[in-house]
Design an enzyme around this catalytic site. Structure first.
Site, short mmCIF file in Angstrom:
data_model
loop_
_atom_site.label_atom_id
_atom_site.label_comp_id
_atom_site.label_asym_id
_atom_site.label_seq_id
_atom_site.Cartn_x
_atom_site.Cartn_y
_atom_site.Cartn_z
CG LEU A 99 -1.76 -1.19 1.49
CD1 LEU A 99 -2.32 -1.18 2.91
CD2 LEU A 99 -2.89 -1.18 0.47
CG ASP A 135 2.25 -2.88 2.79
OD1 ASP A 135 3.16 -2.14 2.38
OD2 ASP A 135 1.08 -2.83 2.38
CD GLU A 141 6.52 1.62 14.63
OE1 GLU A 141 7.27 2.07 15.50
OE2 GLU A 141 6.17 2.27 13.63
CG ASP A 142 2.24 -0.36 10.84
OD1 ASP A 142 2.24 0.60 11.64
OD2 ASP A 142 2.66 -0.28 9.67
NE ARG A 159 0.91 -3.77 6.82
CZ ARG A 159 1.77 -3.04 7.50
NH1 ARG A 159 1.61 -1.74 7.57
NH2 ARG A 159 2.77 -3.61 8.14
NE ARG A 163 -3.70 2.15 6.28
CZ ARG A 163 -2.52 1.74 5.84
NH1 ARG A 163 -1.72 1.07 6.62
NH2 ARG A 163 -2.15 2.00 4.61
CG HIS A 218 0.77 4.92 10.91
ND1 HIS A 218 1.54 4.26 9.97
CD2 HIS A 218 -0.33 4.14 11.08
CE1 HIS A 218 0.93 3.14 9.59
NE2 HIS A 218 -0.21 3.05 10.24
CB CYS A 239 7.04 1.34 10.10
SG CYS A 239 7.78 2.01 8.65
C1 CIR Z 1 1.19 0.66 4.71
O1 CIR Z 1 0.61 1.51 4.03
O2 CIR Z 1 0.61 0.01 5.59
C2 CIR Z 1 2.65 0.40 4.43
N1 CIR Z 1 2.90 0.53 3.04
C3 CIR Z 1 3.53 1.36 5.21
C4 CIR Z 1 3.37 1.23 6.68
C5 CIR Z 1 4.25 2.15 7.43
N2 CIR Z 1 4.14 1.93 8.82
C6 CIR Z 1 4.48 2.81 9.74
O3 CIR Z 1 4.84 3.91 9.44
N3 CIR Z 1 4.35 2.44 11.01
#
Ligand code: CIR
Length: 261
Positions: free
Chosen positions: A18, A60, A65-66, A85, A136, A169, A256
């Site tokens: 994404l 992704d 971290e997410d 995700r 998110r 975020h 992340c």
């Molecule tokens: C997303 O859109 O979920 C990933 N392409 C990027 C996530 C980045 N995560 C973050 O900054 N904690």
């Protein structure tokens, strides 16, 4: 002090992940090399790395971290806002269960619609946690996390960033540098929630560097943000500058790419 970090190398289909930005298509070999440098930097900060297997079913998944929020007392698995995700959690859970006797989970069905939470929306500042409500992370997810944190003896406050432009975020715009000091982009600097903290301003041209990471005695920050880098040096921080260009193309920041504990 952190002693470990979980990381996961990117896969060749990184570009299928994404993104909301138009900085071009990431070059996989360059991304892999940048990830290698990132891992070396974490080791330089004294961390032992736990490297998860690359996961090309989830482009992704390198943005580990997410998937979790880690505290000294427990790990909390998230329920990411992006449906693509959600399966990333499984392998992270297996790994975290080896290190955290107490593993909590955001319950997707909270009775109030689907609760979502991305780790990138959670900024730990000592015993307090700022939780962003974003595209998110929704209120139900943020409330559940705040409640878990309360049970663990921490405090939390919710910060609505849905109207703040150009940040995916909360942590795209804020970093805790330690000692009640926050790096903040202008759009967040005046919020009452941050009033009791010392603010290090991240100038407009350097906004991407607000997603920097204090790791023990160092601050990791993305290359190309000289003004902010000089501010950090002036404050006495030892910095490690890392090229993040390929991850930035996928909306990813420095923080992340790892889960630190
Ligand atoms: C997303 O859109 O979920 C990933 N392409 C990027 C996530 C980045 N995560 C973050 O900054 N904690």
């Amino acid at each position: 002090m952190f002693t470990r970090a979980i990381v996961r190398p990117p896969t060749e289909n990184l570009a299928d992940g994404l993104t909301s930005v138009s900085f071009g298509v990431p070059d996989f070999p360059t991304a892999l090399a940048q990830h290698g440098e990132y891992c070396r930097a974490l080791k330089q900060c004294g961390l032992e790395l736990v490297t998860l297997a690359p996961d090309n079913h989830h482009p992704d998944a390198t943005f580990v971290e997410d998937t979790a929020v880690l505290t000294a007392k427990a790990a909390i698995l998230t329920h990411p806002g992006a449906t693509s995700r959600r399966e990333e959690i499984r392998s992270v859970e297996t790994s975290l269960s080896k290190f955290f006797p107490q593993l909590l989970r955001i319950n997707a069905q909270s009775g109030n619609g689907v609760a979502t939470l991305d780790g990138g929306d959670v900024c730990e500042a000592g015993e307090h946690f700022f939780i962003g409500i974003s595209a998110r992370t929704n209120e139900a997810g943020a409330q559940q996390l705040a409640s878990f944190l309360g049970q663990l003896g921490y405090t939390a406050s919710l910060i609505d960033i849905r109207e703040v432009k150009n940040i995916l975020h909360l942590k795209s715009g804020i970093a805790h540098l330690g000692d009640r000091r926050l790096a903040l982009i202008d759009a967040l600097a005046d919020l009452p929630a941050f009033r009791e903290y010392e603010c290090v301003q991240v100038p407009g041209d350097d906004e991407y560097a607000a997603n920097c990471v204090r790791v023990n005695d160092h601050v990791l920050l993305p290359a190309g943000n000289g003004h902010f880098a000089r501010s950090l040096k002036h404050l006495g921080y030892q910095t490690i500058v890392l090229d993040m260009s390929e991850f930035r193309k996928m909306d990813g920041g420095l923080s992340c790419l790892s889960l630190r504990f």
